[in-house]
Design a protein around this motif. Structure first.
Motif, PDB file in Angstrom:
ATOM      1  N   LYS A  58       0.831  -1.198   0.000  1.00  0.00           N
ATOM      2  CA  LYS A  58       0.000   0.000   0.000  1.00  0.00           C
ATOM      3  C   LYS A  58       0.867   1.250   0.000  1.00  0.00           C
ATOM      4  N   LEU A  59       1.997   1.192   0.731  1.00  0.00           N
ATOM      5  CA  LEU A  59       2.880   2.347   0.814  1.00  0.00           C
ATOM      6  C   LEU A  59       3.474   2.674  -0.546  1.00  0.00           C
ATOM      7  N   ILE A  60       3.832   1.639  -1.322  1.00  0.00           N
ATOM      8  CA  ILE A  60       4.387   1.858  -2.652  1.00  0.00           C
ATOM      9  C   ILE A  60       3.352   2.510  -3.561  1.00  0.00           C
ATOM     10  N   LYS A  61       2.096   2.036  -3.484  1.00  0.00           N
ATOM     11  CA  LYS A  61       1.046   2.571  -4.348  1.00  0.00           C
ATOM     12  C   LYS A  61       0.551   3.935  -3.875  1.00  0.00           C
ATOM     13  N   LYS A  62       0.675   4.183  -2.576  1.00  0.00           N
ATOM     14  CA  LYS A  62       0.107   5.377  -1.962  1.00  0.00           C
ATOM     15  C   LYS A  62       0.684   6.668  -2.537  1.00  0.00           C
ATOM     16  N   GLN A  63       1.938   6.613  -3.003  1.00  0.00           N
ATOM     17  CA  GLN A  63       2.618   7.821  -3.447  1.00  0.00           C
ATOM     18  C   GLN A  63       2.006   8.431  -4.707  1.00  0.00           C
ATOM     19  N   GLY A  64       1.176   7.650  -5.418  1.00  0.00           N
ATOM     20  CA  GLY A  64       0.569   8.173  -6.638  1.00  0.00           C
ATOM     21  C   GLY A  64       1.610   8.424  -7.707  1.00  0.00           C
ATOM     22  N   GLN A  65       1.412   9.474  -8.498  1.00  0.00           N
ATOM     23  CA  GLN A  65       2.325   9.776  -9.593  1.00  0.00           C
ATOM     24  C   GLN A  65       3.142  11.040  -9.330  1.00  0.00           C
ATOM     25  N   VAL A  66       3.354  11.366  -8.070  1.00  0.00           N
ATOM     26  CA  VAL A  66       4.160  12.532  -7.721  1.00  0.00           C
ATOM     27  C   VAL A  66       5.627  12.216  -7.984  1.00  0.00           C
ATOM     28  N   LYS A  67       6.284  13.036  -8.801  1.00  0.00           N
ATOM     29  CA  LYS A  67       7.684  12.785  -9.114  1.00  0.00           C
ATOM     30  C   LYS A  67       8.561  13.076  -7.906  1.00  0.00           C
ATOM     31  N   LEU A  68       9.592  12.255  -7.754  1.00  0.00           N
ATOM     32  CA  LEU A  68      10.500  12.387  -6.628  1.00  0.00           C
ATOM     33  C   LEU A  68      11.749  13.141  -7.055  1.00  0.00           C
ATOM     34  N   ASN A  69      12.329  13.871  -6.126  1.00  0.00           N
ATOM     35  CA  ASN A  69      13.558  14.610  -6.390  1.00  0.00           C
ATOM     36  C   ASN A  69      14.723  13.968  -5.654  1.00  0.00           C
ATOM     37  N   PHE A  70      15.904  14.028  -6.265  1.00  0.00           N
ATOM     38  CA  PHE A  70      17.104  13.530  -5.602  1.00  0.00           C
ATOM     39  C   PHE A  70      17.622  14.569  -4.616  1.00  0.00           C
ATOM     40  N   PRO A  71      18.111  14.112  -3.459  1.00  0.00           N
ATOM     41  CA  PRO A  71      18.168  12.707  -3.049  1.00  0.00           C
ATOM     42  C   PRO A  71      16.796  12.180  -2.633  1.00  0.00           C
ATOM     43  N   LEU A  72      16.532  10.918  -2.984  1.00  0.00           N
ATOM     44  CA  LEU A  72      15.320  10.267  -2.507  1.00  0.00           C
ATOM     45  C   LEU A  72      15.475  10.069  -1.004  1.00  0.00           C
ATOM     46  N   LYS A  73      14.430  10.349  -0.245  1.00  0.00           N
ATOM     47  CA  LYS A  73      14.560  10.338   1.211  1.00  0.00           C
ATOM     48  C   LYS A  73      13.637   9.314   1.859  1.00  0.00           C
ATOM     49  N   GLY A  74      14.236   8.451   2.694  1.00  0.00           N
ATOM     50  CA  GLY A  74      13.491   7.514   3.513  1.00  0.00           C
ATOM     51  C   GLY A  74      13.744   7.811   4.975  1.00  0.00           C
ATOM     52  N   LYS A  75      13.268   6.944   5.847  1.00  0.00           N
ATOM     53  CA  LYS A  75      13.465   7.158   7.279  1.00  0.00           C
ATOM     54  C   LYS A  75      14.917   6.942   7.686  1.00  0.00           C
ATOM     55  N   GLN A  76      15.539   5.887   7.123  1.00  0.00           N
ATOM     56  CA  GLN A  76      16.903   5.541   7.521  1.00  0.00           C
ATOM     57  C   GLN A  76      17.956   5.912   6.491  1.00  0.00           C
ATOM     58  N   ILE A  77      17.537   6.078   5.240  1.00  0.00           N
ATOM     59  CA  ILE A  77      18.523   6.239   4.166  1.00  0.00           C
ATOM     60  C   ILE A  77      18.133   7.331   3.176  1.00  0.00           C
ATOM     61  N   ARG A  78      19.085   7.673   2.332  1.00  0.00           N
ATOM     62  CA  ARG A  78      18.878   8.556   1.196  1.00  0.00           C
ATOM     63  C   ARG A  78      19.430   7.840  -0.039  1.00  0.00           C
ATOM     64  N   ILE A  79      18.950   8.223  -1.211  1.00  0.00           N
ATOM     65  CA  ILE A  79      19.530   7.714  -2.460  1.00  0.00           C
ATOM     66  C   ILE A  79      19.806   8.903  -3.364  1.00  0.00           C
ATOM     67  N   ARG A  80      21.052   9.052  -3.772  1.00  0.00           N
ATOM     68  CA  ARG A  80      21.437  10.101  -4.717  1.00  0.00           C
ATOM     69  C   ARG A  80      21.963   9.446  -5.984  1.00  0.00           C
ATOM     70  N   LEU A  81      22.052  10.212  -7.051  1.00  0.00           N
ATOM     71  CA  LEU A  81      22.573   9.673  -8.301  1.00  0.00           C
ATOM     72  C   LEU A  81      24.057   9.339  -8.176  1.00  0.00           C
ATOM     73  N   PHE A  82      24.467   8.294  -8.857  1.00  0.00           N
ATOM     74  CA  PHE A  82      25.868   7.870  -8.881  1.00  0.00           C
ATOM     75  C   PHE A  82      26.725   8.927  -9.568  1.00  0.00           C
ATOM     76  N   ASP A  83      27.876   9.223  -8.978  1.00  0.00           N
ATOM     77  CA  ASP A  83      28.848  10.160  -9.549  1.00  0.00           C
ATOM     78  C   ASP A  83      30.153   9.400  -9.760  1.00  0.00           C
ATOM     79  N   ILE A 129      23.140   4.543  -2.235  1.00  0.00           N
ATOM     80  CA  ILE A 129      22.399   4.547  -0.974  1.00  0.00           C
ATOM     81  C   ILE A 129      23.311   5.131   0.107  1.00  0.00           C
ATOM     82  N   THR A 130      22.826   6.118   0.825  1.00  0.00           N
ATOM     83  CA  THR A 130      23.622   6.715   1.899  1.00  0.00           C
ATOM     84  C   THR A 130      22.805   6.798   3.181  1.00  0.00           C
TER      85      THR A 130
END
Length: 236
Positions: A58-83, A129-130
């Motif tokens: 449900k959590l995956i579907k709940k976000q709808g079609q809102v585009k995410l910005n980097f860094p992606l943010k979770g409770k424990q981690i972030r995800i940024r683009l590879f450099d 993942i950071t």
């Protein structure tokens, strides 16, 4: 999907997971009585996890079609683009250890692909993942992004051993799935995993992936052949 197709997929999943369990437990010299105890424990766990699994989907579907910005943010981690300038060496070290090398090996290609080829291919998207303090701990990827069919292969790796089996991979995968759906417009996300990686298969199942097929003796690693599981997540 017909009832027959669902049954076939479920049968393949049971076969794959059962084989992985047998491979792992044989190392511990399990007896028949141990397997009976294991079955009881699995039943108890499945009942307790049902509600958690539903909440995750449900959590995956709940976000709808809102585009995410980097860094992606979770409770424990972030995800940024590879450099490549700042991240190449650490990703290379991850991909060369006993655990991390499967990031390159667990695939259905007919030829070997090096880390450099993986990075340089424009169809591939890699994310680091950071922790919230920017410490890198792992890698997410979409490979062979198909613009016409709106699909891509997903890969994941917690490169730092101290952060494995602590929920970071699950949270990162959920964020990466959402990014693939909302930002890349993916209608199907698939992955290939070695049949003996029971933790990976279980995590993928929790997030809605289904076993689509088993490629027999597909990968030769350390002079031993492994079956390869193809798992897919179809976006409704």
């Amino acid at each position: 999907m017909t009832d027959f197709e669902i049954k076939v997929m479920n049968d393949m999943t049971v076969e794959a997971v059962s084989k992985a369990i047998i491979n792992e437990t044989s190392k511990w010299k399990f007896k028949n009585s141990d397997y009976i105890t294991l079955v009881d424990a699995l039943l108890d766990l499945s009942l307790s996890k049902t509600q958690t699994d539903l909440s995750t989907k449900k959590l995956i579907k709940k976000q709808g079609q809102v585009k995410l910005n980097f860094p992606l943010k979770g409770k424990q981690i972030r995800i940024r683009l590879f450099d490549k300038v700042t991240d190449y060496n650490i990703v290379k070290s991850w991909s060369e250890d006993e655990f991390g090398r499967w990031f390159l090996l667990s695939r259905s290609y007919t030829r070997d692909v090096t880390l450099d080829q993986l990075i340089e291919d424009e169809r591939n998207i890699l994310g680091i993942i950071t922790l919230p303090d920017s410490t890198p701990i792992g890698l997410m990827g979409y490979l062979d992004k198909d613009e016409f069919h709106h699909k891509a292969e997903m890969r994941k790796l917690i490169g730092e051993s101290d952060y494995r089996q602590k929920g970071y991979a699950k949270e990162a995968t959920m964020l990466w799935i959402q990014f693939g759906i909302n930002n890349l417009g993916l209608k199907k996300i698939y992955l290939n995993t070695i049949e003996n990686n029971i933790r990976n298969v279980t995590l993928n199942k929790e997030l809605g992936f289904q076993v689509e097929g088993i490629l027999r003796k597909e990968c030769l690693v350390d002079n031993e052949y492994y079956d390869l599981l193809r798992m897919g997540l179809v976006v409704d």
